[in-house]
Design a protein around this motif. Sequence first.
Motif, mmCIF file in Angstrom:
data_model
loop_
_atom_site.group_PDB
_atom_site.id
_atom_site.type_symbol
_atom_site.label_atom_id
_atom_site.label_comp_id
_atom_site.label_asym_id
_atom_site.label_seq_id
_atom_site.Cartn_x
_atom_site.Cartn_y
_atom_site.Cartn_z
ATOM 1 N N GLU A 166 19.309 -30.994 12.647
ATOM 2 C CA GLU A 166 19.736 -29.987 11.220
ATOM 3 C C GLU A 166 18.433 -29.413 10.764
ATOM 4 O O GLU A 166 18.941 -28.730 10.060
ATOM 5 C CB GLU A 166 20.224 -31.047 10.380
ATOM 6 C CG GLU A 166 21.240 -31.877 10.732
ATOM 7 C CD GLU A 166 21.563 -32.674 9.390
ATOM 8 O OE1 GLU A 166 20.855 -33.157 8.142
ATOM 9 O OE2 GLU A 166 22.386 -34.100 9.565
ATOM 10 N N SER A 167 17.404 -29.199 11.539
ATOM 11 C CA SER A 167 16.412 -28.033 11.082
ATOM 12 C C SER A 167 16.111 -27.343 11.230
ATOM 13 O O SER A 167 16.103 -26.733 12.976
ATOM 14 C CB SER A 167 15.168 -29.393 11.081
ATOM 15 O OG SER A 167 13.803 -28.233 10.828
ATOM 16 N N THR A 168 15.839 -26.444 11.030
ATOM 17 C CA THR A 168 14.802 -25.309 11.749
ATOM 18 C C THR A 168 13.927 -25.125 11.779
ATOM 19 O O THR A 168 13.581 -24.414 13.320
ATOM 20 C CB THR A 168 16.106 -23.684 10.896
ATOM 21 O OG1 THR A 168 16.659 -23.866 9.787
ATOM 22 C CG2 THR A 168 15.057 -22.186 11.358
ATOM 23 N N PHE A 169 13.538 -25.915 11.203
ATOM 24 C CA PHE A 169 11.836 -25.776 11.675
ATOM 25 C C PHE A 169 11.566 -26.566 12.959
ATOM 26 O O PHE A 169 11.051 -25.881 13.758
ATOM 27 C CB PHE A 169 11.197 -26.857 10.479
ATOM 28 C CG PHE A 169 10.597 -25.927 9.340
ATOM 29 C CD1 PHE A 169 11.062 -24.671 8.870
ATOM 30 C CD2 PHE A 169 10.763 -26.439 7.760
ATOM 31 C CE1 PHE A 169 10.886 -23.761 8.001
ATOM 32 C CE2 PHE A 169 10.675 -25.722 6.574
ATOM 33 C CZ PHE A 169 10.471 -24.794 6.895
ATOM 34 N N PHE A 170 12.272 -27.225 13.283
ATOM 35 C CA PHE A 170 11.768 -28.346 14.748
ATOM 36 C C PHE A 170 13.064 -28.889 15.066
ATOM 37 O O PHE A 170 12.892 -29.183 16.211
ATOM 38 C CB PHE A 170 11.747 -29.719 13.583
ATOM 39 C CG PHE A 170 10.169 -30.034 12.952
ATOM 40 C CD1 PHE A 170 9.700 -29.473 13.100
ATOM 41 C CD2 PHE A 170 10.880 -30.414 11.064
ATOM 42 C CE1 PHE A 170 8.551 -29.228 11.905
ATOM 43 C CE2 PHE A 170 10.422 -30.239 10.178
ATOM 44 C CZ PHE A 170 8.655 -30.116 9.966
ATOM 45 N N ALA A 200 5.702 -25.115 14.715
ATOM 46 C CA ALA A 200 6.098 -25.444 13.529
ATOM 47 C C ALA A 200 4.922 -24.514 12.796
ATOM 48 O O ALA A 200 4.954 -23.934 12.246
ATOM 49 C CB ALA A 200 6.188 -26.456 13.645
ATOM 50 N N HIS A 201 3.781 -25.293 12.476
ATOM 51 C CA HIS A 201 2.598 -24.799 11.479
ATOM 52 C C HIS A 201 1.900 -23.081 12.017
ATOM 53 O O HIS A 201 2.197 -22.583 10.581
ATOM 54 C CB HIS A 201 1.293 -25.647 11.569
ATOM 55 C CG HIS A 201 0.247 -25.592 11.116
ATOM 56 N ND1 HIS A 201 -0.532 -24.193 11.119
ATOM 57 C CD2 HIS A 201 0.078 -25.396 9.142
ATOM 58 C CE1 HIS A 201 -1.143 -23.975 9.925
ATOM 59 N NE2 HIS A 201 -0.972 -25.143 8.901
ATOM 60 N N LYS A 202 2.571 -22.771 13.032
ATOM 61 C CA LYS A 202 1.782 -21.540 13.448
ATOM 62 C C LYS A 202 3.155 -20.520 13.264
ATOM 63 O O LYS A 202 2.638 -19.434 12.847
ATOM 64 C CB LYS A 202 1.942 -21.443 14.946
ATOM 65 C CG LYS A 202 1.088 -20.417 15.520
ATOM 66 C CD LYS A 202 1.324 -20.168 17.776
ATOM 67 C CE LYS A 202 0.802 -18.564 17.635
ATOM 68 N NZ LYS A 202 0.306 -18.958 19.236
ATOM 69 N N LYS A 203 4.369 -21.519 13.245
ATOM 70 C CA LYS A 203 5.441 -20.622 13.414
ATOM 71 C C LYS A 203 5.508 -20.436 11.470
ATOM 72 O O LYS A 203 5.835 -18.854 11.194
ATOM 73 C CB LYS A 203 6.677 -20.511 13.640
ATOM 74 C CG LYS A 203 7.969 -19.736 13.928
ATOM 75 C CD LYS A 203 8.731 -19.914 15.308
ATOM 76 C CE LYS A 203 10.188 -19.032 15.257
ATOM 77 N NZ LYS A 203 10.438 -20.054 16.374
ATOM 78 N N HIS A 208 7.204 -11.982 10.640
ATOM 79 C CA HIS A 208 5.711 -12.650 10.929
ATOM 80 C C HIS A 208 4.602 -11.942 10.206
ATOM 81 O O HIS A 208 4.010 -12.393 9.043
ATOM 82 C CB HIS A 208 5.488 -12.386 12.367
ATOM 83 C CG HIS A 208 3.466 -12.326 12.236
ATOM 84 N ND1 HIS A 208 3.125 -11.189 12.030
ATOM 85 C CD2 HIS A 208 2.599 -13.872 13.858
ATOM 86 C CE1 HIS A 208 1.349 -12.475 12.868
ATOM 87 N NE2 HIS A 208 1.413 -13.395 13.273
ATOM 88 N N ARG A 209 4.713 -10.854 9.486
ATOM 89 C CA ARG A 209 4.613 -10.010 8.236
ATOM 90 C C ARG A 209 4.182 -10.225 7.780
ATOM 91 O O ARG A 209 3.386 -10.767 6.736
ATOM 92 C CB ARG A 209 4.568 -8.429 8.360
ATOM 93 C CG ARG A 209 3.638 -7.789 7.525
ATOM 94 C CD ARG A 209 4.558 -5.938 7.635
ATOM 95 N NE ARG A 209 5.256 -6.451 7.335
ATOM 96 C CZ ARG A 209 6.180 -6.337 5.635
ATOM 97 N NH1 ARG A 209 5.307 -6.512 4.541
ATOM 98 N NH2 ARG A 209 7.318 -6.147 5.283
ATOM 99 N N PRO A 236 -2.711 -20.428 8.468
ATOM 100 C CA PRO A 236 -2.793 -20.923 10.069
ATOM 101 C C PRO A 236 -4.071 -19.695 9.422
ATOM 102 O O PRO A 236 -4.873 -19.486 10.712
ATOM 103 C CB PRO A 236 -2.102 -19.951 10.552
ATOM 104 C CG PRO A 236 -0.331 -20.708 9.777
ATOM 105 C CD PRO A 236 -1.128 -20.580 8.157
ATOM 106 N N ASP A 237 -4.063 -18.442 8.923
ATOM 107 C CA ASP A 237 -5.279 -17.369 9.017
ATOM 108 C C ASP A 237 -6.075 -18.039 8.387
ATOM 109 O O ASP A 237 -7.453 -16.800 7.690
ATOM 110 C CB ASP A 237 -4.679 -16.457 8.896
ATOM 111 C CG ASP A 237 -3.637 -15.749 7.151
ATOM 112 O OD1 ASP A 237 -4.033 -17.060 6.866
ATOM 113 O OD2 ASP A 237 -3.648 -14.598 6.995
ATOM 114 N N THR A 238 -6.612 -18.764 7.338
ATOM 115 C CA THR A 238 -7.434 -19.429 6.936
ATOM 116 C C THR A 238 -8.750 -19.872 7.615
ATOM 117 O O THR A 238 -9.342 -20.285 8.380
ATOM 118 C CB THR A 238 -6.870 -21.070 6.359
ATOM 119 O OG1 THR A 238 -6.107 -20.294 5.001
ATOM 120 C CG2 THR A 238 -8.503 -21.405 5.199
#
Length: 1131
Positions: free
Chosen positions: A515-519, A534-537, A588-589, A1085-1087
Motif C-alpha cells: 500500500e506504500s508509495t515509498f516502498f 527510498a532515502h535517495k528518492k 527532484h527540485r 541526502p545532500d547534507t
Amino acid sequence: MVDLDSEVPPLPPRYRFRDLLLGDQGWQSDDRVQVEFYMNENTFKERLKLFFIKNQRSSLRIRLFNFSLKLLSCFLYIVRVLLDDPTQGLGWSPIIWVNRSLPLWGLQVSVAVISLFETLLLSYLSYKGNIWEQILRIPFLLEIINAVPFIITIFWPVLRNLFIPVFLNCWLAKHALENMINDLHRAIQRTQSAMFNQVLILISTLLCLIFTCICGIQHLERAGNRLTLFDSLYFCIVTFSTVGFGDVTPKIWPSKLLVVIMICVALVVLPIQFEQLAYLWMERQKSGGNYSRYRAQTEKHVVLCVSSLKIDLLMDFLNEFYAHPRLQDYYVVILCPTEMDAQVRRVLQIPMWSQRVIYLQGSALKDQDLLRAKMDDAEACFILSSRCEVDRTAADHQTILRAWAVKDFAPNCPLYVQILKPENKFHIKFADHVVCEEEFKYAMLALNCICPATSTLITLLVHTSRGHTAPWEAFRQLTGTKQTLNRESQQSPEQWQKMYGRCSGNEVYHINLEESTFFAEYEGKSFTYASFHAHKKFGVCLIGVRKEDNKNILLNPGPRYIMSSTDICFYINITKEENSAFKKQEKHRQNHESKLSYHGASRLPVHSIIASMGTVAIDLQDTGCRGPSGATLALPAEGGKEGRRPSIAPVLEVADSSSLHTCDLLSDQSEDETTPSDDEVSAGLEYAKGYPPYSPYIGSSPTFCHLLHEKVPFCCLRLDKGCQHNYYEDAKAYGFKNKLIIVAAETAGNGLYNFIVPLRAYYRPKKELNPIVLLLDNPLDDLLRCGVTFAANMVVVDKESTMSAEEDYMADAKTIVNVQTLFRLFSSLSIITELTHPANMRFMQFRAKDCYSLALSKLEKKEREKGSNLAFMFRLPFAAGRVFSISMLDTLLYQSFVKDYMISITRLLLGLDTTPGSGFLCSMKITEEDLWIRTYARLYQKLCSSTGDIPIGVYRTESQKLTTSESQISISVEEWEDTKDTKDQFSCRGNHRNSTSSDQSDHPLLRRKSMQWARRLSRRAPRHSAKTAEKINQQRMNLYRRSERQELAELVKNRMKHLGLSPAGYDEMNDHQNTLSYILINPSPDTRLELNDIVYLIRPDPLTYVPNAAPSRKDSFCNTVGQDTREETQL
C-alpha cells in the motif's frame, strides 16, 4: 439389652421409595430427621416485615403503590374543586362545607381506608418499644388527618360534605417518593449520585409548597374573592417570585395568614435545601461525578489511573495523546484517589480540555469507582507509577494492585502500565504494553557512553513533534549578533538551531509495503536496496520490517532479507506517508528545496552478576588503547591520489555474499585477541562470548556478550580496598589502557544489569571495552581514587532518596549541585546526568554571565509560550546528550496507544531485547580519511553497499563563538610568566587589566586594602634589596591574578598529592565549554559531512550470516572470519 432398631419407627414410604431408587438400601433403617432452616423468624410478624420492609423488591412495590395512592388522592381533590360551586354558601360556611358528589366521596373513602390500613400496618411492623415515637411522626399525623375523617363519614353521613385538607397528601407523596428511590437503588444494586437525590428532594419540596399554597388560598378565598385554581396558581407564582403585581390579593384574614405561614416556611425550608445542594455540588466537583453510560456507549474514552496527578504529568499526557488527529474525539477519564489540586483544576477549566477531560476522584481498587469510569467500555487504561515516592518498591506494589484490579474488572480492556523496578515487571506480564523505567534509564545511560546523545535521539523519536524550527530572527536579536553575507554566517549559532529543530520533527511510522508509495516498487529486492533508494528518492529512512505471520520486528535485517508485499515497513520521516503529497513534475527540485533547509531466575546479589559479567578492571587489563570512536571508512585504493572523484559501489538489488563482510564483527579483527597478550597470560584470564549465566530478575532478555570463564571473587570488586588476590587501592594502579566509565548511583539495583550488558555486547571489540566503576558515594576523595581524572564518561544517576521533596522541582537540587561541582572541578570530564524534572535541565552547566545561555533561556520561554512539547530541546546540555529525564519517556507509553510497535523498536535500539535477525544501534566517527565521501547520501550508499549498515542520524559538534563570559575573564598565570617580549608582556597586562576591571569595580574595598597592604609592606622593609622587593611584588601579583579555575585546579592537585595519587593526569586548563553538539535525525541526502561527525548506524546482526551458528559461553568467534576489512566500517 434393649434392641434399639426395634424401637425406631419405620421411615415414611416416600423416603423408603427414594432410597430404593437410589440403591441405598443399607441406610433404610437409620435415624433420619428432616430439618428446615429459616433465614428469619418463622412468625407472622416477621413474614410481614420481610415482605413490606426487608425484601427490596417487594418493599419497592409497596412504596410505589403508596405513592400512587397519594397522587390519586390529590387528583381527586382537584376534581372535587373543579366540580364545586363556591357561590352556594354564605359567610364562613364555604370554608367548612363543600359539595362532594357520592361517587367522588366513595373513591376518596376507599383511598383513605387503604392508606390508613397500610400506615397502621407499617407502624406496627416498625414498632420498637416506643409507641409515642410512632404516633408523633409527621407522616403518621398527616395520614390520620386525611384518612380518619373520611372513615367517620361512613358512620355519620351528615359529615360527607365536610371539608378535609386532602391536598396535604402531596407531602406524603414526597415522603413515599424518597423511600421509593432508596429502595430502587437497593434493588438494582446501584449507588446513584447523591446529587440526583438532593435535586429530586429540592424539586419535590418546591412543588409541594406551591401546591399546598395554591389549594389553601383557593379554599380559604371561597369566602372572599372566590378564586379559581388558575387564579390561585397565578397569585402563588407572582408572590414566590417576589414580583407582586397586586392584581390578585387575599381578602380575608385566614388566607392572609396562610400566605404569611407559607412564605416563612419557604424562607426556612428552601435555603436548607439549597445549602445541601450546594454542598453536594462542591463535593461532586471534587470527586468528579460519573462518566455517562450513554456517552461511554456512543463515544470513545480512555482511563488514566495515577496515584497523584501533577500538572506536568497531565500536560505531557494530554499534549502527546491529542497530538494524533484520530484521537481528537476521544475522552480522557482521570481516576485519581487524591483531590484535584488548584493548578490541575485551572487547566481543566480551559475550554479545550474541559470538553474532553473528566476528573474522577476514586480508587482503581474499588469496583464502584471503576464502574463510574466505565472501565469495561474504555478503549485503554493507562496506569502510571508515582516516581516521586520515597519507597519506589511500594509505588510499584500500588501499580501492580491497580493493574490486577482493572484486569479483574475489565478483562478485555487493553492495559498500558508503567513500572519503576525491573524485578516487579513479571507481576504485570499480562499487560499489553509495559515500560520499566529503570530498564530504559540504565540502557540509555550505557549507550550514551558508546553512542553520544543516544538519550536525546530516543527522546526526539518518541515525541510527537511539529518540527521545532527555531525563530532565527528572534534569536539573533536576543544574542545581539549580526548576519553578514559571507561563509562564516553559514556557521552562525542560528543555523545549527534551524537544522536541529527541523530534524527533530522526524518520527517512526509504519505502512504496509503493497500500500506504500515509498516502498511498493522494492518488492522482491533486498532490504538495504529498498532503504537506500527510498532515502535517495523520498528522503525517508527505512529501518525495519515485520512479517505478516510474525510479531517480531526486525531492525535492519540485512541485505539478504528480501522484501515481501505483505511486510510492514517501519521508517523515519517528518510525517507519515498518508499525510504526504506526491508530485511527479519537478519532484527532484522540490525535494531538494524542502530538505536543503535542514542539514526466571532467583533474585541474585548484584555483585554476583557483576562478577560473572567481568565488568571491573580485572578482566580488562589486556584491552588495547584504541578509542571507541576509531572506526573509519578507508579511502578506496583506486583513484585515491588522483584528482577525480572516488567511486562507490552500487547497492545491489539482491545481496552478493562476496561483497558483504558483516560477519567480521564476530571476530575482533586484532591480533591481540586471537593471541593473548603478556598481561593476559600472566593474569591467567580468558574471555569468551556467550549468554550471562545468571539473571538479576525475571523477564530480562538474554543478551550475547563478553564473559569471563570464572566468576571474580566478591572481594576483588572493591576498587578502593586490596584483598588477598590483588593489592590495588585506586584505579591508577590497575594500569587501564582504556578510559573508565564511572557510574555514580545511590544503590546497586537490579537495573544496573541493563547498564552493563550494552557495554559488554558481543559486537563490541574487546580492545574497545571500557572498565566500569560503580561509585555509591561521590566525595572528592572517592572520585579521585576511582580515576575520575582519566575517565571517558561519568554517569550520574538521580538518587531515589531525593526524588520526594516538599517542593516538587527541588527533587533534583542535590544532583544538580553535585554535577555542577564536578563540572567546575573537572571541566574536561564528560558528565551524563539523569534528572527527575525536565524543567531543571536549564541548571546543568550553569554559567550566570554567559550571554549565549541567557539568550537560550529567553528562546525556551518563547517556545513554551507557543505550546511546544519540547521547549527545552535547544538547551545545550540536552542537545549534546549530557542530560536527560526519564519522565520524557512517559510519552513512549502514550504513543503506544497509536503506535503499538514503539516500545518494541525502542527496546531493540537500546539493546534491552534481542531478536534473531534484528540489528543493533552503534556509531562511527567521520575522520579526515572519510571526508572524500562528502555527503550523507554517498555515505548511505557506501554503508549499504559494503557492510549493510543503515545510517539514521548524525551527531555533530561545532565550535561555539561566545561573547565575553566567565570562561574568558581568567588568564593563565603561566602564560603571563613565560612571556619574554616586553611588548607582549605589556599587551598581556593591558588585556588582564581590561578583563578584570569588572571584578575590581565590584570590590573597591578589596582593591584599596590590597594597595594599603603593599605600601605597608614596603615601609616595613626599607633595608631589603630591590631583588627581594621584586620577588615579594611578583608573589603578590600572582596571588591577585589567580583565577577561580586555577584555585580549583590547585585544590584538586593538592588533594591528589595528599592521597598519594599522581596529579600528572589532571588536565586543569582543558575546558570544552566553547563547543556545542546536536543531533540531526535523518538529515537531507545532500547534507555535507564534517570532520568528527558521529553517524548513528543500525548494523545487521552478524549471527544471521554465520552458517550453523550455535554460540556458547565458552566458545569465541575470533577465528570465524579472517578477511581483510580495511575498507569497512568497524564499531
